[in-house]
Design an enzyme around this catalytic site. Structure first.
Site, PDB file in Angstrom:
ATOM      1  N   ARG A  20       0.803  -1.217   0.000  1.00 48.35           N
ATOM      2  CA  ARG A  20       0.000   0.000   0.000  1.00 48.35           C
ATOM      3  C   ARG A  20       0.839   1.271   0.000  1.00 48.35           C
ATOM      4  O   ARG A  20       0.305   2.369   0.137  1.00 48.35           O
ATOM      5  CB  ARG A  20      -0.929   0.004   1.226  1.00 48.35           C
ATOM      6  N   CYS A  82      19.725  -1.108  10.442  1.00 47.99           N
ATOM      7  CA  CYS A  82      18.489  -0.785  11.162  1.00 47.99           C
ATOM      8  C   CYS A  82      18.611   0.451  12.047  1.00 47.99           C
ATOM      9  O   CYS A  82      17.601   0.972  12.515  1.00 47.99           O
ATOM     10  CB  CYS A  82      18.055  -1.989  11.991  1.00 47.99           C
ATOM     11  N   GLY A 118      17.286  -9.498   3.528  1.00 52.15           N
ATOM     12  CA  GLY A 118      18.334 -10.330   2.948  1.00 52.15           C
ATOM     13  C   GLY A 118      19.332  -9.483   2.193  1.00 52.15           C
ATOM     14  O   GLY A 118      19.137  -8.274   1.981  1.00 52.15           O
ATOM     15  N   CYS A 213       7.808 -11.043  15.691  1.00 50.87           N
ATOM     16  CA  CYS A 213       8.793 -10.531  14.739  1.00 50.87           C
ATOM     17  C   CYS A 213       8.225  -9.292  14.056  1.00 50.87           C
ATOM     18  O   CYS A 213       7.090  -9.314  13.587  1.00 50.87           O
ATOM     19  CB  CYS A 213       9.113 -11.577  13.680  1.00 50.87           C
ATOM     20  N   CYS A 214       9.003  -8.226  13.991  1.00 52.50           N
ATOM     21  CA  CYS A 214       8.492  -7.021  13.342  1.00 52.50           C
ATOM     22  C   CYS A 214       8.408  -7.238  11.830  1.00 52.50           C
ATOM     23  O   CYS A 214       9.279  -7.879  11.244  1.00 52.50           O
ATOM     24  CB  CYS A 214       9.369  -5.811  13.658  1.00 52.50           C
TER      25      CYS A 214
END
Length: 394
Positions: A20, A82, A118, A213-214
């Site tokens: 989206r 991150c 990944g 898990c996010c």
């Protein structure tokens, strides 16, 4: 003498799923315009910009800002996995404190793809080679489970084996995250979940199930940092300042034969300890924290890394309700990564926005009462940990 850095404005857009999302060239300018409006300044006042993203071509930061203004300022692209958003914030703060600039923009965005994280460059050495080698030596390798879940799930399993932590304890963190997120219009997942629902979701690795898990999401967030002199000269708000901040990276202990250290525990602890020492604020003074809950296991071990509870007591901390409203320290009032999702470049600046709102008293139903300082923890494997302490300016 360093100059006080004021967070004059923050802005973010509601995070979305990859299916989206709008392009990053739409998301990023929207968050910047919100931050500028919040600060009460025009983009022409910004002297430098640090723009964080992980999955994008070089100079995407420039493309993200061209629609905001073509002012010819220096724009620096930042990628620290991150912790990218907080790394951009760290650079912007240094520019202010050093006197190199008086008004700096920190922006983070990510247009994520579906599925687990990944490598995008399989034809060259991976920055995770040492992490993979350490993980294989400690627990072997699962060719099916996602890489990050193996790292953090392995750390959670090691913690549980050491301290006898029950699977339900990890799952309670997801229940708490969703309970907080129901009051956050920026979060993707706002429906509450039950303990049975979390435990009954598909197993991923170690104690982790899917709802622990996010997920990958898309979004953008920004902050305008200014010197205190600039703020007062231009009549800007001076309600929130960065009191202390530290960034650390991996040392020898990361690869010393311990999965908890492989996922950055020592980096986070070192950064937090430095912030406490530099600020004179103790962990006991903290009432609200936005921490990097990419997996429930990481939130649990980070309670101890940040000094919120002594080593080996995270389970009691959770079961006593000390990690939520009515307890000692509200962790992730935004719902965290588990509920907002994790658009890598945007996460650190979304954490910043939430804590600025908390210190201003503008967090509405999420508001933690009596907040005068607020702590942020953002970590990226490979590795970088950024811990930031904000203060309410009297």
């Amino acid at each position: 003498m360093t100059r006080r850095t004021i967070v004059a404005g923050v802005g973010m857009i509601p995070f979305t799923t990859p299916s989206r999302t709008e392009p990053y060239t739409v998301m990023a300018p929207a968050s910047v315009r919100e931050a500028l409006r919040d600060a009460g300044i025009d983009y022409t006042a910004v002297q430098q910009a640090y723009v964080g993203y992980v999955y994008g071509d070089s100079t995407s930061g420039q493309a993200a800002l061209y629609d905001v203004g073509l002012t010819a300022i220096p724009i620096v692209n930042v990628n620290n996995n991150c912790s990218t958003g907080s790394s951009a914030l760290w650079l912007a703060r240094q520019a202010i404190e050093s006197g190199a600039a008086d008004c700096v923009l920190a922006l983070g965005f990510e247009q994520m793809q579906r599925g687990a994280l990944g490598s995008k460059w399989p034809d060259r050495p991976s920055p995770f080679e040492r992490f993979d080698e350490a993980t294989r030596a400690l627990q072997g390798w699962d060719d099916i489970a996602p890489m990050a879940a193996q790292y953090f799930g392995g750390a959670g399993r090691q913690y549980a084996e050491t301290y006898g932590t029950q699977p339900e304890t990890f799952a309670r963190i997801s229940v708490k995250a969703r309970a907080h997120a129901k009051n956050n219009p920026y979060a993707v997942f706002r429906d509450e979940v039950t303990l049975d629902g979390v435990l009954g979701s598909p197993a991923v690795y170690g104690p982790l199930t899917r709802l622990q898990c996010c997920p990958p999401t898309c979004g953008a967030a920004a902050a305008v940092l200014v010197s205190e002199e600039f703020a007062r000269r231009h009549g800007l708000r001076v309600e929130v300042a960065i009191k202390a901040q530290a960034m650390t990276t991996d040392g020898p202990t990361t690869f010393s034969g311990d999965m908890i250290k492989v996922v950055g525990y020592d980096m986070a602890k070192a950064a937090a300890d430095r912030v406490y020492e530099d600020s004179g604020v103790a962990p006991e003074d903290i009432r609200v924290v936005e921490l990097h809950d990419c997996f429930t296991a990481n939130e649990l071990i980070t309670y101890e890394g940040l000094g919120l509870t002594p080593a080996g007591t995270a389970e009691k901390f959770i079961l006593d309700g000390d990690n939520t409203y009515g307890g000692r320290v509200v962790t992730n009032p935004s719902g965290g990564l588990l509920s907002k999702g994790h658009p890598l470049g945007a996460t650190g600046l979304a954490q910043c926005a939430e804590l600025v709102w908390q210190l201003r008293g503008h967090a509405q139903a999420r508001q933690v009462e009596g907040v005068t300082v607020a702590l942020q923890h953002n970590i990226g494997l490979g590795g970088a940990a950024v811990v930031t302490l904000y203060e309410k300016v009297s």
